[in-house]
Write a protein that holds these residues in place. Structure first.
Motif, PDB file in Angstrom:
ATOM      1  N   LEU A  26      -3.625   5.138  -0.576  1.00 29.48           N
ATOM      2  CA  LEU A  26      -4.752   4.239  -0.816  1.00 29.48           C
ATOM      3  C   LEU A  26      -4.310   2.781  -0.823  1.00 29.48           C
ATOM      4  O   LEU A  26      -5.062   1.896  -0.386  1.00 29.48           O
ATOM      5  CB  LEU A  26      -5.466   4.616  -2.119  1.00 29.48           C
ATOM      6  CG  LEU A  26      -6.231   5.938  -2.064  1.00 29.48           C
ATOM      7  CD1 LEU A  26      -6.803   6.288  -3.429  1.00 29.48           C
ATOM      8  CD2 LEU A  26      -7.331   5.904  -1.011  1.00 29.48           C
ATOM      9  N   TRP A  29      -4.131   2.045   2.752  1.00 28.68           N
ATOM     10  CA  TRP A  29      -5.497   2.003   3.262  1.00 28.68           C
ATOM     11  C   TRP A  29      -6.111   0.626   2.995  1.00 28.68           C
ATOM     12  O   TRP A  29      -6.728   0.033   3.873  1.00 28.68           O
ATOM     13  CB  TRP A  29      -6.326   3.095   2.580  1.00 28.68           C
ATOM     14  CG  TRP A  29      -7.774   3.135   2.958  1.00 28.68           C
ATOM     15  CD1 TRP A  29      -8.774   2.370   2.441  1.00 28.68           C
ATOM     16  CD2 TRP A  29      -8.383   3.987   3.923  1.00 28.68           C
ATOM     17  NE1 TRP A  29      -9.967   2.708   3.017  1.00 28.68           N
ATOM     18  CE2 TRP A  29      -9.761   3.690   3.934  1.00 28.68           C
ATOM     19  CE3 TRP A  29      -7.903   4.980   4.760  1.00 28.68           C
ATOM     20  CZ2 TRP A  29     -10.656   4.343   4.750  1.00 28.68           C
ATOM     21  CZ3 TRP A  29      -8.804   5.633   5.586  1.00 28.68           C
ATOM     22  CH2 TRP A  29     -10.166   5.317   5.576  1.00 28.68           C
ATOM     23  N   GLU A  30      -5.940   0.138   1.771  1.00 30.84           N
ATOM     24  CA  GLU A  30      -6.493  -1.174   1.403  1.00 30.84           C
ATOM     25  C   GLU A  30      -5.798  -2.303   2.151  1.00 30.84           C
ATOM     26  O   GLU A  30      -6.423  -3.312   2.469  1.00 30.84           O
ATOM     27  CB  GLU A  30      -6.420  -1.376  -0.104  1.00 30.84           C
ATOM     28  CG  GLU A  30      -7.408  -0.513  -0.844  1.00 30.84           C
ATOM     29  CD  GLU A  30      -7.586  -0.920  -2.289  1.00 30.84           C
ATOM     30  OE1 GLU A  30      -7.201  -2.045  -2.661  1.00 30.84           O
ATOM     31  OE2 GLU A  30      -8.120  -0.096  -3.044  1.00 30.84           O
ATOM     32  N   ILE A  56      -0.888   6.453   6.766  1.00 30.66           N
ATOM     33  CA  ILE A  56      -2.197   6.443   6.114  1.00 30.66           C
ATOM     34  C   ILE A  56      -2.865   7.813   6.249  1.00 30.66           C
ATOM     35  O   ILE A  56      -3.428   8.332   5.276  1.00 30.66           O
ATOM     36  CB  ILE A  56      -3.078   5.312   6.684  1.00 30.66           C
ATOM     37  CG1 ILE A  56      -2.501   3.945   6.278  1.00 30.66           C
ATOM     38  CG2 ILE A  56      -4.522   5.457   6.207  1.00 30.66           C
ATOM     39  CD1 ILE A  56      -3.119   2.758   6.986  1.00 30.66           C
ATOM     40  N   VAL A  60      -3.418   9.815   2.819  1.00 26.26           N
ATOM     41  CA  VAL A  60      -4.801   9.840   2.329  1.00 26.26           C
ATOM     42  C   VAL A  60      -5.468  11.171   2.693  1.00 26.26           C
ATOM     43  O   VAL A  60      -5.783  11.976   1.818  1.00 26.26           O
ATOM     44  CB  VAL A  60      -5.620   8.633   2.868  1.00 26.26           C
ATOM     45  CG1 VAL A  60      -7.081   8.750   2.440  1.00 26.26           C
ATOM     46  CG2 VAL A  60      -5.032   7.321   2.364  1.00 26.26           C
TER      47      VAL A  60
END
Length: 145
Positions: A26, A29-30, A56, A60
């Motif tokens: 995450l 991801w951000e 990712i 995730v």
């Protein structure tokens, strides 16, 4: 009785490993694919954009699947690749122990791999494939009898 404890232990282990990888995923991801690609590229990792997408996806999507118990061997292999890459490209120079050491990364990667192939009966994989294996085994035993 003991097999139930093993299955619960495998589930707890899958959830714990999956949550740790998910938290790291995450963050990536951000940061986004571009930011993650810049980060891994600065570490000398080849094909940084491909690597970023792989990281990712494994951390995730793979973690969600891992916690649910779906595609366990595939995700376990992904965890091993991701973790061993982190060991060799990021943590190796810091040694096994201490700040920045690779002990935790190594344990997470290999525990993920082990649980990927031994995820227990409390998993979607077992519900889907375990029953098929049991039915095939019973058929084979009937044919040999």
């Amino acid at each position: 009785m003991f097999s139930r404890i093993q299955d619960v232990a495998a589930l707890v282990g899958r959830v714990a490993i999956g949550v740790v990888f998910l938290a790291h995923g995450l963050d990536k991801w951000e940061t986004g694919i571009g930011g993650t690609a810049d980060m891994v590229g600065s570490m000398g990792i080849p094909l940084p954009t491909v690597t970023a997408v792989f990281l990712i996806a494994v951390e995730v999507i793979g973690s969600i699947l891992f916690i649910a118990g779906l595609a366990l061997p595939l995700v376990g292999i992904g965890y091993a690749i991701t973790g061993l890459g982190a060991v060799f490209y990021v943590h190796l120079d810091n040694g096994l122990l201490g700040e920045g050491g690779y002990e935790l990364v190594l344990v997470l990667a290999l525990a993920g791999l082990a649980l990927g192939f031994n995820g227990g009966r409390l998993s979607i994989d077992h519900l889907v494939f375990g029953r098929k294996r049991a039915a095939n085994k019973a058929d084979a035993e009937l044919q040999t009898a």
